[in-house]
Design a protein around this motif. Sequence first.
Motif, short mmCIF file in Angstrom:
data_model
loop_
_atom_site.label_atom_id
_atom_site.label_comp_id
_atom_site.label_asym_id
_atom_site.label_seq_id
_atom_site.Cartn_x
_atom_site.Cartn_y
_atom_site.Cartn_z
N ARG A 99 49.59 -25.52 3.56
CA ARG A 99 49.51 -24.12 3.16
C ARG A 99 50.44 -23.84 1.98
O ARG A 99 50.09 -23.09 1.06
N VAL A 100 51.65 -24.43 2.00
CA VAL A 100 52.59 -24.24 0.89
C VAL A 100 51.98 -24.76 -0.42
O VAL A 100 51.97 -24.08 -1.45
N ILE A 101 51.47 -25.99 -0.38
CA ILE A 101 50.94 -26.62 -1.59
C ILE A 101 49.71 -25.88 -2.10
O ILE A 101 49.58 -25.59 -3.30
N THR A 102 48.77 -25.55 -1.22
CA THR A 102 47.54 -24.89 -1.66
C THR A 102 47.81 -23.50 -2.23
O THR A 102 47.20 -23.10 -3.22
N ALA A 122 55.18 -14.85 -0.50
CA ALA A 122 56.06 -14.43 0.60
C ALA A 122 55.88 -15.35 1.80
O ALA A 122 56.85 -15.73 2.47
N MET A 123 54.63 -15.72 2.11
CA MET A 123 54.36 -16.64 3.21
C MET A 123 54.93 -18.02 2.91
O MET A 123 55.51 -18.68 3.78
N VAL A 124 54.78 -18.49 1.65
CA VAL A 124 55.33 -19.80 1.26
C VAL A 124 56.84 -19.81 1.46
O VAL A 124 57.40 -20.76 2.02
N GLY A 138 64.51 -25.44 3.91
CA GLY A 138 64.24 -25.80 2.53
C GLY A 138 64.54 -24.64 1.59
O GLY A 138 64.96 -23.55 2.00
N THR A 139 64.33 -24.87 0.29
CA THR A 139 64.53 -23.84 -0.72
C THR A 139 63.35 -23.83 -1.67
O THR A 139 62.69 -24.86 -1.89
N ILE A 140 63.06 -22.65 -2.23
CA ILE A 140 62.02 -22.52 -3.24
C ILE A 140 62.57 -21.70 -4.40
O ILE A 140 63.13 -20.62 -4.19
N ASN A 169 59.24 -8.78 -13.18
CA ASN A 169 58.55 -9.20 -11.96
C ASN A 169 59.24 -10.35 -11.23
O ASN A 169 58.92 -10.63 -10.08
N ALA A 170 60.19 -11.02 -11.92
CA ALA A 170 60.80 -12.22 -11.35
C ALA A 170 61.54 -11.93 -10.05
O ALA A 170 61.51 -12.72 -9.10
N GLU A 171 62.23 -10.78 -9.97
CA GLU A 171 63.03 -10.48 -8.78
C GLU A 171 62.16 -10.10 -7.58
O GLU A 171 62.62 -10.14 -6.45
N MET A 172 60.89 -9.71 -7.82
CA MET A 172 60.02 -9.25 -6.72
C MET A 172 58.94 -10.26 -6.36
O MET A 172 58.08 -9.96 -5.54
N ILE A 173 58.99 -11.45 -6.97
CA ILE A 173 57.87 -12.38 -6.85
C ILE A 173 57.66 -12.86 -5.42
O ILE A 173 56.54 -13.17 -5.02
N PHE A 174 58.74 -12.91 -4.60
CA PHE A 174 58.61 -13.39 -3.23
C PHE A 174 58.52 -12.26 -2.22
O PHE A 174 58.56 -12.51 -1.01
N GLU A 175 58.42 -11.01 -2.68
CA GLU A 175 58.35 -9.89 -1.75
C GLU A 175 56.93 -9.72 -1.22
O GLU A 175 55.97 -9.90 -1.98
N PRO A 176 56.80 -9.36 0.06
CA PRO A 176 55.46 -9.10 0.60
C PRO A 176 54.78 -7.96 -0.15
O PRO A 176 55.43 -7.05 -0.63
N LYS A 177 53.45 -8.05 -0.24
CA LYS A 177 52.53 -7.09 -0.87
C LYS A 177 52.76 -6.92 -2.35
O LYS A 177 52.20 -6.02 -2.97
N PHE A 178 53.62 -7.78 -2.96
CA PHE A 178 53.74 -7.73 -4.41
C PHE A 178 52.72 -8.68 -5.03
O PHE A 178 52.65 -9.85 -4.67
N THR A 179 51.96 -8.18 -6.00
CA THR A 179 50.99 -9.02 -6.69
C THR A 179 50.74 -8.44 -8.07
O THR A 179 50.84 -7.22 -8.28
N THR A 180 50.43 -9.32 -9.01
CA THR A 180 50.06 -8.88 -10.36
C THR A 180 48.56 -9.00 -10.57
O THR A 180 48.06 -8.75 -11.66
N LYS A 181 47.84 -9.44 -9.53
CA LYS A 181 46.39 -9.63 -9.64
C LYS A 181 45.67 -8.36 -9.21
O LYS A 181 46.21 -7.54 -8.44
#
Length: 499
Positions: A397-400, A465-467, A476-478, A444-456
């Motif tokens: 799931r992380v990779i996909t 957020a799930m990753v 681990g770290t991302i 957008n960099a600071e909000m990239i991992f927040e839930p319901k944030f999307t640029t699409k």
Amino acid sequence: MPNGAVFDTYLPMKFNKLSLRLRIFFGMVFLILGASILIGIISVVQYKEEAKEYHRDRLLRKEDQIRAEIAYVLDQTTYEVISENIPFILKFNNDIYRIADVHDLPINIYDLNGKLLVKSKESFTEDTLETSLNPNVLEGLANMPTKRWVVQSEIDGVKYQSSYTYINDNQFKPLAIMNLPYIQDDDFITRELDEFLRRLAEGYLFMLLIATALSYFLSRYITRSLKTISDKMIQTRLDKRNQRIEIDDASEEISNLVKSYNGMIDELENSAAKLAQSEREAAWREMAKQVAHEIKNPLTPMRLTVQSFQRRFDPEDPEIHKKLDEYSKTLIQQIDTMSSIAEAFSNFAKMPAQQNETLNVVFVTKLALDIFTEHYLTFGTDSEEIIVKLDRTQLIRVITNLVKNAIQATEDVEDPKIRVEIKGDEDTVCILVCDNGHGISEENAEMIFEPKFTTKSSGMGLGLAMVKNIVETYNGTITFTSKAERGTVFKVTFPIAEV
């Protein structure tokens, strides 16, 4: 600034950086050294004062004895006792020489005007310094209540005192002035002082050795409890349960410090629990709003479709089956949209099942990439086998998700490129997903991992957020680096499984 000032400033700064244990140790050692030096200085000063008093008292005793013997000679003489006859009286029976030999002191007799009358030590050359007295001596002797004047001086490094006093007749009338030059012989006192300082140094050296050992163990004993508290405080975290400190036989100060720390830990845990609960409630409230919003979007066209079908339904219409099929497809499409929404939120809310499977991350990554058909997607690794402990499904799931984001970021790029790389070392494995897409802007960099944030334009913004949730679950770290219109690199790091 002078070099001395720099050194004076630098030394306290260096001392302040030492640990408390070393400060106590050096403090006790310096205290012993300082005490020994201070006592040595006081002893030297005391010996010098005693030597000075000793010589002065000795000179005054000899002066009193010589005056008494001269008074006896004057009392026994047949000459008239006047100043002019003093030389004849004292030399008649060599009394002045005998008295000087007995007391081992030279004797000089002057008249009341300061002119030399007789002396016990004759010389072949006339010494002008001895033929007459300094007027200051005459004035000082006359003004002294005790009628005694002592002058201290030093010639060629030799210290001596000269006492001046009156010789009186039997009517206590001054006849002449007696001078006794006295050389201060400090050899004996100096030897005693050297012997005392040597023994003092030996004693303090022994004390210094004992104090060094004592201060070492005492400083360790004092700071042991503080080190325990310090270690616990360093390990204090908001995201885990912190252990209380238990120290037996601690001093009152340490006990108060431990009590304060334990109280702080209790308050911290309560605050963390309340904060976590508040954050969970706020997150679920936001999640509920998002779910409601996303579900309303397909419900509206479904309602309109059903109402339109209800108004226009005509069983006799020859195209009724075609229209029914169109209405059905519209409803099924909206139902599928709601189903995908429900699945996305379900996947985000579901924590990864920590099965800790031992798997080859290279093999699983290749397996995850097999579903993609993009020709510009490439893969590379520096090792064919890197073993980690993860859940296979969650790793896929992380990779996909990262690869899907990379594909969407390169949709409008003329020559899209996506590369997945795996690098490993002794402790970690690193998965890199690189693309040459549009990049991520700074806002957008600071909000990239927040839930319901999307640029699409579509989607719920839960993928990254799930990753992040999955990666951090497995310690681990991302992270990512991005440049506008040049691309983005996501870096995922997992600890390698222990063999």
